[in-house]
Write an enzyme that holds these catalytic residues in place. Sequence first.
Site, short mmCIF file in Angstrom:
data_model
loop_
_atom_site.label_atom_id
_atom_site.label_comp_id
_atom_site.label_asym_id
_atom_site.label_seq_id
_atom_site.Cartn_x
_atom_site.Cartn_y
_atom_site.Cartn_z
CD GLU A 46 -0.34 -20.98 9.42
OE1 GLU A 46 0.01 -22.05 9.34
OE2 GLU A 46 -0.65 -20.18 8.40
CB THR A 47 -4.08 -15.17 13.45
OG1 THR A 47 -5.30 -15.55 12.65
CG2 THR A 47 -4.39 -13.65 13.99
#
Length: 254
Positions: A46-47
């Site tokens: 995840e970013t």
Amino acid sequence: MELPVFTVDSFSSGPFSGNPAAVCLLHSELQDDLYQKIAAEMNLSETAFIRKLNPTDDFHSENSNQTLTFETLSGALRARLDGDYIVMDLPINEPIAQDPKEVKELIKAAVGELTVQDVLYCGSLKKIIVRLSDTYERHVLESLKVDPQSLMRCETTGKVKSLVVTLKGNPAGQPAYDFYSRNFAPWYGVPEDPVTGSSHTVLGSYWAEKLGKLKMLAFQCSPRGGELKVSLREDGRVDVAGRAVIVLQGNLRL
């Protein structure tokens, strides 16, 4: 251009456990292709890209206990600080019973010959929930070797995007976890998610009914591991809380 960027381990009180994610603070929108390039550079599952909707707001507010609302692609997400826990305000996702015969090959690919007590499905999140027999202990769940390719070969309809294996906790343990889980999502390109907040909106609903409790302590038994507090509310929502630590801080140069 330089952008502040952080690596945060969520659902953890220390580094190298929990769910690692990159957080990038933006002053303005970026070109669409840059988001994917930055996420690839971070090389994490995840970013998150955070931009102030009101330019006069300060990222570092003096009132650290206020509820913050994030406008995301999946809708509004509200979060608040409660002591050293970050609490996410999420909708409850109630699962329905699933006929094990309809997904028997998928179940076998996930848990082999282990005895299964319940199978459920959450259509809104496309999750299959497989509950193992109460005769098993935590180490049995932790020792599962799940082949992501086998899961994907067994499910090609698009109905399932992740599979959760769960187990009743040990009330005499220290800590006294109410339930355990692991989450496999190779259909999203994630063989195993370290810790999954969204899964606990389903697991919380299920285990609250089975245990007769509205407040529960859960542990996701991935190799990194993560602890979550799950609290069901009367308004049809659920609070999922966890600690978080910043393990890396710097600037991204574009």
